[in-house]
Motif scaffolding. Sequence first.
Motif, mmCIF file in Angstrom:
data_model
loop_
_atom_site.group_PDB
_atom_site.id
_atom_site.type_symbol
_atom_site.label_atom_id
_atom_site.label_comp_id
_atom_site.label_asym_id
_atom_site.label_seq_id
_atom_site.Cartn_x
_atom_site.Cartn_y
_atom_site.Cartn_z
ATOM 1 N N PHE A 157 0.863 -1.174 0.000
ATOM 2 C CA PHE A 157 0.000 0.000 0.000
ATOM 3 C C PHE A 157 0.901 1.225 0.000
ATOM 4 N N PRO A 158 0.385 2.352 -0.488
ATOM 5 C CA PRO A 158 1.245 3.543 -0.496
ATOM 6 C C PRO A 158 1.515 4.036 0.915
ATOM 7 N N ASP A 159 2.660 4.633 1.063
ATOM 8 C CA ASP A 159 3.045 5.176 2.357
ATOM 9 C C ASP A 159 2.374 6.555 2.500
ATOM 10 N N GLY A 192 -2.083 4.834 -8.782
ATOM 11 C CA GLY A 192 -1.083 3.962 -9.408
ATOM 12 C C GLY A 192 -1.405 3.695 -10.864
ATOM 13 N N THR A 193 -0.403 3.818 -11.713
ATOM 14 C CA THR A 193 -0.588 3.628 -13.160
ATOM 15 C C THR A 193 0.479 2.699 -13.740
ATOM 16 N N GLY A 194 0.784 1.614 -13.007
ATOM 17 C CA GLY A 194 1.612 0.541 -13.568
ATOM 18 C C GLY A 194 0.708 -0.397 -14.366
ATOM 19 N N ALA A 195 1.198 -1.602 -14.643
ATOM 20 C CA ALA A 195 0.425 -2.544 -15.471
ATOM 21 C C ALA A 195 -0.949 -2.839 -14.860
ATOM 22 N N SER A 196 -1.011 -2.991 -13.524
ATOM 23 C CA SER A 196 -2.297 -3.302 -12.878
ATOM 24 C C SER A 196 -3.240 -2.099 -12.951
ATOM 25 N N GLY A 197 -2.715 -0.907 -12.674
ATOM 26 C CA GLY A 197 -3.543 0.300 -12.725
ATOM 27 C C GLY A 197 -4.116 0.511 -14.116
ATOM 28 N N GLN A 215 -1.863 9.876 -10.613
ATOM 29 C CA GLN A 215 -0.661 9.384 -11.278
ATOM 30 C C GLN A 215 0.594 10.089 -10.759
ATOM 31 N N ARG A 216 1.571 9.272 -10.346
ATOM 32 C CA ARG A 216 2.846 9.880 -9.939
ATOM 33 C C ARG A 216 3.792 9.915 -11.139
ATOM 34 N N ARG A 217 4.087 8.761 -11.698
ATOM 35 C CA ARG A 217 4.933 8.730 -12.912
ATOM 36 C C ARG A 217 4.178 7.966 -13.994
ATOM 37 N N PRO A 218 3.995 8.580 -15.163
ATOM 38 C CA PRO A 218 3.358 7.811 -16.243
ATOM 39 C C PRO A 218 4.301 6.725 -16.746
ATOM 40 N N THR A 335 12.239 0.907 -20.705
ATOM 41 C CA THR A 335 13.222 0.781 -19.626
ATOM 42 C C THR A 335 12.551 0.485 -18.285
ATOM 43 N N ARG A 336 11.222 0.569 -18.232
ATOM 44 C CA ARG A 336 10.438 0.022 -17.129
ATOM 45 C C ARG A 336 9.457 -0.948 -17.783
ATOM 46 N N ARG A 337 8.752 -1.707 -16.976
ATOM 47 C CA ARG A 337 7.771 -2.648 -17.532
ATOM 48 C C ARG A 337 6.763 -1.858 -18.361
ATOM 49 N N VAL A 338 6.546 -2.279 -19.588
ATOM 50 C CA VAL A 338 5.604 -1.588 -20.480
ATOM 51 C C VAL A 338 4.204 -2.165 -20.248
ATOM 52 N N TYR A 385 -6.124 0.781 -4.798
ATOM 53 C CA TYR A 385 -4.679 0.940 -4.725
ATOM 54 C C TYR A 385 -4.040 -0.013 -5.736
ATOM 55 N N ALA A 386 -3.517 0.576 -6.807
ATOM 56 C CA ALA A 386 -2.794 -0.230 -7.812
ATOM 57 C C ALA A 386 -1.316 0.102 -7.638
ATOM 58 N N THR A 387 -0.865 -0.053 -6.390
ATOM 59 C CA THR A 387 0.440 0.509 -6.017
ATOM 60 C C THR A 387 1.562 -0.521 -5.961
ATOM 61 N N GLY A 388 1.327 -1.692 -6.528
ATOM 62 C CA GLY A 388 2.430 -2.609 -6.765
ATOM 63 C C GLY A 388 2.850 -3.463 -5.587
ATOM 64 N N PHE A 389 4.097 -3.913 -5.656
ATOM 65 C CA PHE A 389 4.571 -4.986 -4.776
ATOM 66 C C PHE A 389 5.947 -4.658 -4.197
ATOM 67 N N SER A 498 12.624 1.349 -10.685
ATOM 68 C CA SER A 498 11.403 0.566 -10.895
ATOM 69 C C SER A 498 11.501 -0.659 -9.991
ATOM 70 N N TRP A 499 10.406 -1.417 -9.918
ATOM 71 C CA TRP A 499 10.486 -2.625 -9.098
ATOM 72 C C TRP A 499 11.534 -3.580 -9.638
ATOM 73 N N MET A 500 11.836 -3.460 -10.950
ATOM 74 C CA MET A 500 12.809 -4.368 -11.558
ATOM 75 C C MET A 500 14.234 -4.054 -11.116
ATOM 76 N N THR A 505 9.123 2.890 -3.141
ATOM 77 C CA THR A 505 9.154 4.056 -2.241
ATOM 78 C C THR A 505 8.310 3.835 -0.986
ATOM 79 N N ASN A 506 7.511 2.778 -0.984
ATOM 80 C CA ASN A 506 6.651 2.517 0.176
ATOM 81 C C ASN A 506 7.285 1.540 1.177
ATOM 82 N N VAL A 507 8.468 1.043 0.847
ATOM 83 C CA VAL A 507 9.121 0.061 1.728
ATOM 84 C C VAL A 507 10.455 0.637 2.209
HETATM 85 P P1 NA7 Z 1 3.860 -1.276 -10.413
HETATM 86 O O1 NA7 Z 1 4.248 -1.470 -11.810
HETATM 87 O O2 NA7 Z 1 4.937 -1.293 -9.382
HETATM 88 O O3 NA7 Z 1 3.039 0.079 -10.343
HETATM 89 C C1 NA7 Z 1 2.710 0.679 -9.125
HETATM 90 C C2 NA7 Z 1 2.118 2.035 -9.397
HETATM 91 O O4 NA7 Z 1 1.741 2.637 -8.156
HETATM 92 C C3 NA7 Z 1 3.100 2.995 -10.057
HETATM 93 O O5 NA7 Z 1 2.403 3.796 -10.947
HETATM 94 C C4 NA7 Z 1 3.601 3.804 -8.864
HETATM 95 O O6 NA7 Z 1 4.094 5.084 -9.198
HETATM 96 C C5 NA7 Z 1 2.334 3.928 -8.050
HETATM 97 N N1 NA7 Z 1 2.607 4.218 -6.651
HETATM 98 C C6 NA7 Z 1 3.263 3.437 -5.768
HETATM 99 N N2 NA7 Z 1 3.310 4.056 -4.572
HETATM 100 C C7 NA7 Z 1 2.688 5.231 -4.707
HETATM 101 C C8 NA7 Z 1 2.429 6.289 -3.833
HETATM 102 N N3 NA7 Z 1 2.858 6.253 -2.568
HETATM 103 N N4 NA7 Z 1 1.764 7.365 -4.306
HETATM 104 C C9 NA7 Z 1 1.339 7.377 -5.589
HETATM 105 N N5 NA7 Z 1 1.555 6.416 -6.476
HETATM 106 C C10 NA7 Z 1 2.221 5.343 -6.034
HETATM 107 O O7 NA7 Z 1 2.800 -2.383 -9.946
HETATM 108 P P2 NA7 Z 1 1.683 -3.097 -10.808
HETATM 109 O O8 NA7 Z 1 0.876 -3.907 -9.875
HETATM 110 O O9 NA7 Z 1 0.980 -2.145 -11.689
HETATM 111 O O10 NA7 Z 1 2.480 -4.029 -11.758
HETATM 112 C C11 NA7 Z 1 3.464 -4.911 -11.241
HETATM 113 C C12 NA7 Z 1 3.832 -5.901 -12.270
HETATM 114 O O11 NA7 Z 1 2.805 -6.900 -12.361
HETATM 115 C C13 NA7 Z 1 3.944 -5.394 -13.647
HETATM 116 O O12 NA7 Z 1 5.162 -4.816 -13.914
HETATM 117 C C14 NA7 Z 1 3.706 -6.646 -14.459
HETATM 118 O O13 NA7 Z 1 4.910 -7.360 -14.615
HETATM 119 C C15 NA7 Z 1 2.748 -7.418 -13.658
HETATM 120 P P3 NA7 Z 1 5.682 5.278 -9.539
HETATM 121 O O14 NA7 Z 1 5.849 4.707 -10.897
HETATM 122 O O15 NA7 Z 1 6.432 4.480 -8.498
HETATM 123 O O16 NA7 Z 1 5.900 6.718 -9.445
#
Ligand code: NA7
Length: 544
Positions: A157-159, A192-197, A215-218, A335-338, A385-389, A498-500, A505-507
Amino acid sequence: MSSGASNKFVNKSLDYDVVVIGAGISGLYQLYCLRKAGFRVCVLERGTGVGGTWYWNRYPGARFDSESYSYAYSFSEELLEEWNWSEHFASQPEILRYLEYVASRFSLLKNIRFSCEVTKAHYIDETSHWKLTLSNGSTVTTRVLITALGILSEPTFPDIEGIDSFSGDSFHTALWPKTPVEFKGKNVAVIGTGASGVQTIQEIAATVRHLTVFQRRPNWCAPLNNSPIGLDEMKDIRANYNDMFTLCSKSHGGFIWTLDPRGTFEVNPKERMSFWEDLYASRGMSIWQGNFRDVLSDTNANRALSDFMASKIRQRIRDPEVAELLIPKDHGFGTRRVPLETRYYETYNRPNVDLVDLNRNPIIRISSKGVLTSEKEHKVDMIIYATGFNAITGSFDRIDIRGLSSQALKDKWDSDLETFLAVQVLNFPNLLMINGPQGLGGNHPRNIEYSVEWVTSLLEHMRSENLERVEPSISAVKSWSEHIRAKSESALANNIDSWMTGINTNVPGKDKRVIGFRYGGSVQSYRMLCDSVAEGGYKEMVFS
Ligand code: NA7
């Protein structure tokens, strides 16, 4: 095969020869192989069913980003013969049905214990075995422990302050409920706007009353170009399975797409544009994994491709200001997951969708009514929250894993992330990892099948040679680390957060890029190394 009381590997006073943690794609196949080889094996799974990633990630729009038929098991002719995929990129319900079918088809369920969370795993040196403690307090003993935890299975979850104070519904995409969630008439926020978002946003936009995307980073998204598979097409796919799997084993990332041998600037501008237009209209990861050979390693080539992708975003979005917000400025394409998308950009042309740029208006806190940014309070009924792992190491951190001298794996990796072949860790004997840190990225099922078979052969070797303990030698770990570093040098992705690259930033503590968090070489180079270790009689490993 030598087994029984006289065999050092098989100790009947231990509960099992091998325990596997996780019943996802890795765990299921590992169970299949070990059982076939005659080991006493059990899988411990914290969920109530099989599927791993595809069990947990039930969010709306969740689906494969790789072609279904290339991202499934290849080990069984019968299975390939029996299963029909209904779409080039299957949705989560179909994928879960497939994995459930595999589990029942091969009678795997009888060796899986569900709702079993492993909280501790301690190595007992005197008797060369692992003692596991489950969340219900019971214990399990095993000669060998295999982690099949998945690389993205610890959601974060986001911090942000106040998450618990929100009075509406809130969900993390990777902890989605099994019961249906109603979106009709709801004002919804997605953070969150990664693959899940991206998959969630494009799926729910037409149903919700109003959608606000924070959206923080597109990310650079590319068209999925999905379509149904009819029975005739499935027949053709089936007839081509062998060639397709061979192709996967020869491509850099294990996908059906291979890099074009030409350099970006070796072709004239007209030809280049036409090539990119074709890729943009092709399926899946073609534009990422099947592009000119230098687009992911040469800055100028990458910039040219990024400019092309930016022009596409501008064409697809009516409001130029919104388009600019959706064009990444801090990293180049690929250069990040598309994330792969289906009318994702057009979603922002809808009157009921707003995009909030968190760089301009950061989130101050979650309030009881919604999301408070520096600009205003966005009142919503639901927050997604599509805020990743906490990627790759996060799933290990959740378990108190201790090796020789009670050393904690987390402490070891916090100071230095080291493995041998992404399979073993120094001072953690009889611990084997499927797709551990420093492992291959890319097409996971392809990599998983290879690793599972490699690990199974190693255990068969131990049993037949009457061995009870294995760990890597210090020199093997050192030379693997050097190899990992060398393989990480050329990819532009290694210079991007990136996570890769191990950033979250939340851990706490995940704020520095880790070189070789994942293996940077090709599928072929990884397999050649692993094959040579096995063919050489595992000289890099220390047995007793
Ligand atoms: P991702 O790709 O890690 O995306 C997480 C998204 O959440 C990303 O846009 C982050 O922005 C955003 N995020 C994370 N923390 C915050 C906070 N605190 N505030 C605002 N936004 C935040 O996870 P997914 O689940 O989408 O995808 C993971 C993988 O699953 C994917 O790569 C595929 O391989 C399948 P950021 O970019 O960090 O600025």
